[in-house]
Design an enzyme around this catalytic site. Structure first.
Site, PDB file in Angstrom:
ATOM      1  N   TRP A  81      -8.715 -22.851   5.438  1.00  0.00           N
ATOM      2  CA  TRP A  81      -8.194 -23.877   6.333  1.00  0.00           C
ATOM      3  C   TRP A  81      -6.751 -24.244   5.985  1.00  0.00           C
ATOM      4  CZ3 TRP A  81      -9.511 -25.938  10.814  1.00  0.00           C
ATOM      5  CH2 TRP A  81      -8.909 -27.127  11.209  1.00  0.00           C
ATOM      6  N   HIS A  82      -6.427 -24.255   4.694  1.00  0.00           N
ATOM      7  CA  HIS A  82      -5.086 -24.637   4.268  1.00  0.00           C
ATOM      8  C   HIS A  82      -4.045 -23.534   4.490  1.00  0.00           C
ATOM      9  CE1 HIS A  82      -7.068 -28.025   2.310  1.00  0.00           C
ATOM     10  NE2 HIS A  82      -5.877 -28.592   2.306  1.00  0.00           N
ATOM     11  N   GLY A  83      -4.463 -22.301   4.594  1.00  0.00           N
ATOM     12  CA  GLY A  83      -3.516 -21.229   4.861  1.00  0.00           C
ATOM     13  C   GLY A  83      -3.871 -19.962   4.114  1.00  0.00           C
ATOM     14  N   SER A 134     -12.218 -24.261   2.619  1.00  0.00           N
ATOM     15  CA  SER A 134     -11.109 -25.210   2.536  1.00  0.00           C
ATOM     16  C   SER A 134      -9.802 -24.470   2.263  1.00  0.00           C
ATOM     17  CB  SER A 134     -11.376 -26.238   1.442  1.00  0.00           C
ATOM     18  OG  SER A 134     -10.354 -27.186   1.394  1.00  0.00           O
ATOM     19  N   GLY A 135      -9.859 -23.453   1.405  1.00  0.00           N
ATOM     20  CA  GLY A 135      -8.663 -22.644   1.137  1.00  0.00           C
ATOM     21  C   GLY A 135      -8.197 -21.909   2.380  1.00  0.00           C
TER      22      GLY A 135
END
Length: 91
Positions: free
Chosen positions: A57-59, A54-55
């Site tokens: 994916w966020h950038g 998820s991290g």
């Protein structure tokens, strides 16, 4: 969402924060790493891997990784404390 605002624990908040994103992460990361016979350590490692994904994916920012790994650890502690403390309050 009403379910997120009235949640009784962090897991419910996480599931209702971004429903589609949580479903995608659960199906593509978490469930590929665990099965019914997985040990607790494997399940916790899968949770951390899911939050790291998820991290990613966020950038690509160190703050995202720190935040998401912290959330994974908070989730693990929450699960353990629920297992240990809940029986004390339910008769």
């Amino acid at each position: 969402h009403w379910a997120m605002r009235t949640a009784q624990n962090g897991a419910i908040v996480g599931r209702n924060w971004n429903v589609l994103g949580a479903r995608w992460l659960r199906l593509t990361v978490y469930l590929r790493l665990v099965n019914k016979k997985s040990s607790e350590a494997t399940k916790f490692a899968a949770q951390i891997a899911t939050f790291v994904m998820s991290g990613i994916w966020h950038g690509v920012y160190p703050g995202f990784y720190f935040s998401f790994v912290s959330l994974a650890l908070f989730n693990i502690v929450s699960q353990y404390s629920t297992r240990l403390l809940r029986p004390l309050f339910i008769y």
